[in-house]
Structure formats: structure tokens, C-alpha cells
Scaffold this motif. Structure first.
Motif, PDB file in Angstrom:
ATOM      1  N   VAL A 278      43.259  40.919  44.386  1.00  0.00           N
ATOM      2  CA  VAL A 278      42.035  41.686  44.597  1.00  0.00           C
ATOM      3  C   VAL A 278      42.206  42.397  45.931  1.00  0.00           C
ATOM      4  N   PHE A 296      42.329  43.614  40.625  1.00  0.00           N
ATOM      5  CA  PHE A 296      41.106  44.416  40.730  1.00  0.00           C
ATOM      6  C   PHE A 296      41.036  45.087  42.098  1.00  0.00           C
ATOM      7  N   SER A 307      34.881  40.272  41.202  1.00  0.00           N
ATOM      8  CA  SER A 307      36.316  40.248  40.870  1.00  0.00           C
ATOM      9  C   SER A 307      36.892  38.847  41.026  1.00  0.00           C
TER      10      SER A 307
END
Length: 355
Positions: A278, A296, A307
Motif C-alpha cells: 500500500v 493499492f 486498503s
């Protein structure tokens, strides 16, 4: 070909280790014999990491660098990291270098913003355009991302090559899915640990409903005091083993000029280790992460929490993202993938000559 390599740091400095030192064995196999003269020693880097400076040591480093430049005439090419002498005017660098030996210059940070965004108006004026002059007179600019490459093109560089920061993927063992508490990892240095503060609210939201721990590898304990992150010492020897025991890798950033010049090295490490990621959609992060496939991109506290929630709750998705990230790291962001390009770029720069 005889190459004089002028990194800013000894191998303890991440930028020098990744952009230069790790290529040395492969360069030798490609017929390039390098003499390495770093500006700052491991001891200097240690002091910088702990917020300490010692003027006498830096002065000695500058004199050593000047000696190296004077002796550069016996080489076919100088490969320089960023600039010869930080906070020295360009005309001095040009005078020292002369027009005897061509040079390639490597950038993995937007260091031109050290000068053009400086708060001191005198320094801002005095050093305006310094890095652009370095770029313009180099035989080739090797840029770590598009933001830096575009700056080099605008500066009038005759040759610009985009080469991402890479890792030796053979050192990284892809993680194996395991049960228990989910471990979220940030890996970096004291210079970038302040970005973890961006995740205060997101981490607390996640921790309130999940069994999860947060780890900051390379941050000092005082830098994460009051957060949910546990400080873990970093060493080059332990970094791969540490990542193999994590479940998710993160890279938060603010969206500022300096951050747009970053090359996303943390993400490459995570992906090489088979971790889903992330990251903030800033700079090279937006090119490295494939949204919904390797991880993400999150641009707010809510997006970060959502996320992390998805990845923490879904082991199959973690496994799929991690496998896709590993393949991407090996094919694009690995030492083996970029070594032939670096070798070719340096050979061409030596033949081309100085601008």
C-alpha cells in the motif's frame, strides 16, 4: 574501460549502495574496471543518521574528493552521484573537472530542490541552476524516475536515461503465507521515518478491529514514539530475513516537490519479497504499483485504512498481490534486468565525451 566512480556515500548510504555499488561485480564482467572514491565514509553516514555533523570530517572529505577529481584524467569516464561537492558553486566543480574526462551523473532524488526551494533567499539565489548545469554538461544523466528525467530534459541535457532503483532479487526469498497476527512493515531510514506520522489515524482504526502489528525497520525509537509502530534496527544482512517475516509493505508520502523525485525503493524491496503493498500515489510509486494487482494506492487516511483492511482480511488477495509484485520486481526492478542497460549506458558515455 577504466571508470572513476564518485558516489556520495560509502556502502552504508542507501542511495550510493543501490545506484552504484551493487553494480560493481556486473560491471567488471562487462569490461568496466572501477575505482571507487566516496565523498562520505560509513562513520559520516552514521552521524548523519543520528542527526549529528562534524565539520572537520566533512572538510577532510571535500579535500579527498578534490584529489580524486585532479587524478580523474587517467580514467575513461567519471560516474558521479548527484554532484561533486554539495553546497559548492558549479563554476568550482566545472573548474576542477575541466574538459578532460567525460562524466555520467546519476540522480535518485530531486536534489535540485535543496537549492531552488531553500528557505534562505541568499542561498537560493547563489545556487540557482547548479544541478541543471551539472545535468547540461554531463555526457549522460541517469535518472531514477520521470520527474528527475523531465528536469534533466528541461535543463538541456544531451542524453537522459531513465533507470529505476533496483534490488538483487536473488537475495529475497518470497514470503510464505502464515497464520496469526498480521505484520505490516515499513522499511527505510531515519531521514524518511517522519512520513509514518501520516498513518496515525489509519493504523489506530485498523488496530481497533484486527490482530495486527506495525513495524518500522530503520526508524529510531524516538521517531515512532507515541505511534503504533515498533522500531526495529536495520542492517543490510538482516533486511531480507525481516521482510520474509512480514505480511504487508507500506510507503506513505506527502505530495510535495521533494517526494515527487523519490524512486520508490521501499516498494521494490517489498515486491521482491513477495509482499502486497500500500503506497501513496506520489512520484515513482504510481508507476511501480499496479492498482488492484500488486497492491493499492491510497491518497487519504480513509483510503489507507480501507486498503489495509482489505489486505488484512483476505489471505488469498495478499498471496496473489505478492506473487504479481514479485514477478514485476524480477522483470523490471531487479539488478539482473537493469545491469545490461547500465553497462551499455556507461560505455556509450565514455565514447561520447564531455559536453
Amino acid at each position: 574501460m577504466n571508470l572513476l566512480m564518485l558516489p556520495r556515500y560509502s556502502p552504508l548510504g542507501a542511495s550510493s549502495r543501490l545506484r552504484m555499488y551493487q553494480y560493481l561485480p556486473g560491471l567488471r564482467e562487462g569490461g568496466i574496471h572501477a575505482s571507487v572514491q566516496p565523498l562520505l565514509s560509513n562513520e559520516d553516514v552514521e552521524r548523519l543518521n543520528h542527526g549529528k555533523r562534524r565539520g572537520a570530517s566533512v572538510i577532510a572529505a571535500y579535500f579527498s574528493r578534490i584529489r580524486a577529481i585532479v587524478e580523474s584524467k587517467k580514467f575513461d569516464l567519471v560516474w558521479l552521484e548527484k554532484e561533486l561537492l554539495p553546497w559548492a558553486p558549479y563554476f568550482l566543480e566545472r573548474l576542477l573537472m575541466g574538459a578532460q574526462v567525460p562524466f555520467a551523473v546519476d540522480f535518485d532524488d530531486a536534489i535540485f530542490h535543496n537549492y531552488d526551494k531553500h528557505r534562505n533567499p541568499f542561498l537560493k539565489l547563489a545556487f540557482r541552476g547548479k544541478i541543471e548545469s551539472v545535468m547540461r554538461h554531463a555526457s549522460v544523466v541517469i535518472a531514477g524516475n520521470e520527474y528527475i528525467a523531465n528536469r534533466a530534459i528541461e535543463a538541456g541535457s544531451a542524453s537522459v536515461e531513465l533507470v529505476p532503483t533496483v534490488v538483487d532479487t536473488e537475495r529475497y526469498v518470497p514470503r510464505q503465507e502464515r497464520g496469526g497476527v498480521i505484520r505490516v512493515c515499513w522499511m527505510g531510514s531515519p531521514a524518511t521515518a517522519h512520513y509514518l506520522r501520516l498513518l496515525d489515524s489509519a493504523t489506530r482504526m485498523i488496530a481497533s478491529s484486527h490482530e495486527v502489528t506495525f513495524h518500522a525497520v530503520g526508524a529510531r525509537p524516538d521517531q515512532v514514539a507515541g505511534t503504533l509502530f515498533e522500531s526495529i534496527p536495520w542492517t543490510e544482512e538482516s533486511e531480507c530475513e525481516l521482510l520474509a517475516g512480514m505480511d504487508i509493505g507500506i510507503m506513505p508520502l506527502t505530495d510535495g516537490p521533494w517526494e515527487r523525485g523519490k524512486c520508490g525503493y521501499k516498494l521494490v524491496q517489498y515486491m521482491a519479497a513477495g509482499l502486497p503493498v500500500v503506497a501513496s500515489p506520489v512520484g515513482a510509486n504510481a508507476q511501480i504499483v499496479i492498482q488492484g494487482k500488486t497492491g493499492f494506492l491510497a491518497d487519504s487516511a480513509t483510503a489507507w485504512a480501507e486498503s489495509l483492511e482489505v489486505l488484512i482480511s483476505n489471505s488469498d488477495l495478499r498471496r496473489a498481490f505478492g506473487a504479481a509484485g514479485r514477478l514485476r520486481a524480477v522483470s523490471i526492478y531487479s539488478l539482473n534486468a537493469q545491469l545490461p542497460r547500465i553497462t551499455s549506458i556507461l560505455h556509450r558515455a565514455a565514447r561520447k565525451g564531455i559536453q
